[in-house]
Design a protein around this motif. Structure first.
Motif, short mmCIF file in Angstrom:
data_model
loop_
_atom_site.label_atom_id
_atom_site.label_comp_id
_atom_site.label_asym_id
_atom_site.label_seq_id
_atom_site.Cartn_x
_atom_site.Cartn_y
_atom_site.Cartn_z
N GLY A 31 0.78 -1.23 0.06
CA GLY A 31 0.14 0.01 -0.19
C GLY A 31 0.69 1.22 -0.06
N SER A 32 0.26 2.33 -0.55
CA SER A 32 0.84 3.77 -0.43
C SER A 32 -0.13 4.77 0.27
N ASN A 33 -0.99 4.08 1.14
CA ASN A 33 -1.93 4.82 1.89
C ASN A 33 -1.23 5.71 2.95
N SER A 34 -1.96 6.71 3.28
CA SER A 34 -1.27 7.41 4.43
C SER A 34 -1.15 6.57 5.81
N SER A 35 -0.06 7.17 6.67
CA SER A 35 0.32 6.32 7.98
C SER A 35 0.47 7.62 8.86
N LYS A 36 -0.46 8.40 8.66
CA LYS A 36 -0.47 9.55 9.69
C LYS A 36 -0.99 9.09 11.09
N GLU A 38 -3.05 9.87 13.25
CA GLU A 38 -4.36 9.82 13.39
C GLU A 38 -5.01 8.31 12.86
N ASP A 39 -4.46 8.06 11.84
CA ASP A 39 -5.15 6.81 11.12
C ASP A 39 -4.53 5.55 11.79
N LEU A 40 -3.71 5.54 12.83
CA LEU A 40 -3.37 4.27 13.62
C LEU A 40 -4.30 3.90 14.68
N ILE A 41 -4.16 2.85 15.32
CA ILE A 41 -5.34 2.11 15.97
C ILE A 41 -5.28 2.86 17.34
N SER A 42 -6.58 2.80 17.90
CA SER A 42 -6.41 3.55 19.36
C SER A 42 -5.91 2.58 20.65
N ILE A 43 -5.32 3.30 21.41
CA ILE A 43 -4.84 2.62 22.62
C ILE A 43 -5.71 3.00 24.05
N GLU A 44 -6.78 3.63 23.58
CA GLU A 44 -7.71 4.17 24.62
C GLU A 44 -8.10 2.94 25.68
N LEU A 143 4.96 6.30 15.35
CA LEU A 143 4.78 5.08 16.25
C LEU A 143 5.15 5.37 17.84
N ALA A 144 6.52 6.07 17.93
CA ALA A 144 7.02 6.47 19.18
C ALA A 144 6.23 7.64 20.05
N GLU A 145 5.74 8.47 18.91
CA GLU A 145 5.05 9.74 19.56
C GLU A 145 3.50 9.16 20.23
N LYS A 146 2.76 8.21 19.30
CA LYS A 146 1.61 7.86 19.47
C LYS A 146 1.51 6.80 20.65
N TYR A 147 2.39 5.79 20.56
CA TYR A 147 2.40 4.55 21.44
C TYR A 147 3.48 4.44 22.61
N ILE A 376 5.95 -1.36 18.33
CA ILE A 376 6.79 -0.79 18.66
C ILE A 376 7.42 -0.90 20.14
N GLN A 377 6.53 -1.39 20.95
CA GLN A 377 7.08 -2.23 22.19
C GLN A 377 8.23 -2.87 22.30
N VAL A 378 7.95 -3.87 21.02
CA VAL A 378 8.97 -5.00 20.87
C VAL A 378 10.42 -4.23 20.46
#
Length: 546
Positions: A31-36, A38-44, A143-147, A376-378
């Motif tokens: 894919g070449s879709n966006s990876s911003k 806000e598009d990543l899964i939530s960890i709420e 990934l670091a910023e979000k998770y 990213i935890q790994v």
């Protein structure tokens, strides 16, 4: 690390990879879709990221996370959770990893529309897959910023900058990536040495071999006093130049760049050519065996093991550590020791090379990863001090202890297994093998990290290392006319080098050298130099070198 043959094999499919990536845009799964972010899964509800705390210690997710991890090498051990290292990783991170292995053909299927794995590790930093990572992988920065912002504490800034793509993001992270700080620390051991058998050295009165005349004289003395030995040996040449090419250039301190900071053809350096002429004189005097040019790695190792060489110009001392140890243990007082060896005729100091900033195995988190937070935890876990100690030495109290000097010591039964039952050690413990994001600096924590036979050689090498970062990944891009020309030039140089050392006269030496220079002119050398100089400039910008 001896991964040259692996890299060579990987490069064979470069053109195919480039074509696949061009035609498919990395495929429907890449894919070449966006990876911003806000598009990543939530960890709420799972955890709140904290820059001061590794996310794996905060994550409340109860069910184990299943991740598939593709490693582009058939030899990779796919077991997970059975040995002490991966069992601990499984428990701490609450994950199950299914490893898949293969070669470039299998790698291509992912980018041609096959089902992408969660994580992916490749070995060739110059491949189109790496260059187009933004189309199929997630940026580690996001990934670091979000998770897991703690990732930024354990990831080396210079390494992150090195792998940054044109969009300003970094997608892959390697193992064995040495930064300037690692070199400055003194914890990176030298892997090159000029060694001589101790009994020979003492019998000759501990001579110097620093100048061409001294070198020729000592080789003659060895042949006279120790006729059963080969006076001078060197690494198997195989398809390359063994230790007599860029390794010898480093040993005598041939400059890494020209006076303008551009690419410099070190093969034509006068200091280096003086030493090649010296080796030719030694050969013509009968002090270098013809077998040394034909011996494969196994034949070379057998001669090291049996002490057949009186002196060796040796690159890769850790790889030969076992063979050197066999000779040392069986022949007390005759062991190989490092001495200063050949020296620059113009006063340059050694600039020995070691693993660079590019590293070896480069790992990515793909856009199809089911749980990028866990992935990213790994990365963070394995890059952390905890993960590094686990991968190198296991678990404190179970496999190692810290002695009074703060050094790591393997426990007696573990050490015994390592020495006497390598297969069981590998199966039960896997320490030193499961080395995603592994690093040389942790070897300095234990006297058990290297065999006794090479410790004096490593001591000799202290202060003689110089990073070659500016020369990494500077070859023309695969598939270009310049890349094809460079392949032909390298082959020609390897042949020319051997021919010069084995020349029957000065005239033959000079004519071989002249033919090499002509070959450069006939094969786009000026364009190759231009490409390399531009890439060296980019390397300096990445690393902040003025």
């Amino acid at each position: 690390m001896n991964n040259a043959s692996e890299k060579k094999r990987l490069k064979l499919c470069a053109a195919l990879l480039a074509a696949v990536l061009m035609v498919t845009g990395c495929g429907s799964s890449g894919g070449s879709n966006s990876s911003k972010t806000e598009d990543l899964i939530s960890i709420e509800g799972r955890y709140t990221p904290d820059p001061e705390t590794p996310a794996w210690t905060l994550d409340k997710k109860e069910e184990a996370t299943d991740l598939t991890w593709y490693v582009n090498a058939d030899w990779w051990n796919t077991d997970f959770g059975k040995d002490i290292v991966t069992k601990k990783i499984k428990e701490d991170l609450n994950i199950n990893i299914k490893f898949i292995t293969g070669d470039d053909t299998k790698l291509n299927t992912f980018f041609a529309g096959g089902e992408m794995p969660d994580l992916l590790t490749i070995f060739d930093s110059n491949s189109p897959v790496v260059q187009k990572a933004a189309t199929w992988a997630l940026p580690l920065n996001d990934l670091a910023e979000k998770y897991d912002p703690y990732f930024n504490k354990v990831a080396a800034k210079d390494t992150m900058n090195w792998f940054q793509l044109s969009d300003g993001k970094t997608y892959g992270y390697p193992n064995y990536s040495n930064t300037q700080a690692d070199y400055d620390s003194g914890n990176i051991p030298a892997k090159t040495a000029f060694v001589i058998r101790k009994d020979v050295y003492e019998a000759l009165g501990k001579p110097s071999v620093g100048t061409p005349e001294e070198f020729k004289s000592v080789m003659g003395q060895i042949k006279s006093q120790f006729p059963e030995m080969i006076p001078f040996g060197f690494n198997s040449i195989g398809e390359g130049s063994g230790s007599l090419g860029d390794v010898l250039q480093d040993f005598i301190g041939v400059p890494l760049e020209d006076e303008n900071g551009g690419f410099y053809n070190r093969n034509l350096n006068e200091d280096y050519l003086t030493w090649l002429k010296t080796l030719n004189a030694v050969y013509r005097n009968g002090d270098i065996s013809d077998d040394s040019f034909a011996d494969d790695g196994t034949a070379f190792e057998e001669k090291v093991k049996s002490g057949k060489y009186a002196t060796i110009f040796l690159d890769g001392t850790p790889q030969q550590g076992g063979n050197l140890q066999i000779f040392m243990s069986g022949n007390p007082g005759k062991e190989y020791i490092a001495i200063d060896g050949p020296e620059s005729t113009v006063g340059n100091q050694p600039t020995l090379n070691q693993s660079g900033i590019t590293g070896w195995m480069i790992s990515y988190i793909t856009k199809k990863c089911k749980d990028p937070a866990k992935a990213i935890q790994v990365f963070t876990y394995l890059l952390s001090e905890e993960g590094q100690m686990l991968m190198n030495y296991g678990i404190e109290g179970e496999t190692y202890k810290l002695n009074d000097n703060g050094k790591v010591e393997l426990l007696p039964d573990v050490k015994d297994l390592q020495l006497n039952n390598a297969d069981k050690f590998k199966k039960d413990y896997r320490m030193g093998e499961f080395m995603f994001f592994g690093h040389d600096r942790h070897k300095a924590l234990s006297d058990d990290a290297f065999p006794e036979s090479i410790k004096q050689m490593q001591e000799w090498g202290k202060g003689k290392l110089k990073p070659h970062f500016i020369l990494e990944n500077i070859n023309p891009n695969q598939g270009t006319p310049e890349a094809r020309a460079l392949t032909a030039i390298n082959t020609n140089w390897n042949t020319s080098l051997v021919s010069m050392i084995r020349a029957k006269s000065d005239a033959e030496f000079d004519s071989t050298l002249a033919a090499y220079k002509s070959f450069l002119d006939d094969n786009s050398w000026d364009k190759i130099v231009e490409v390399r100089s531009e890439k060296m400039k980019a390397n300096k910008e990445k690393l902040g070198i003025k």
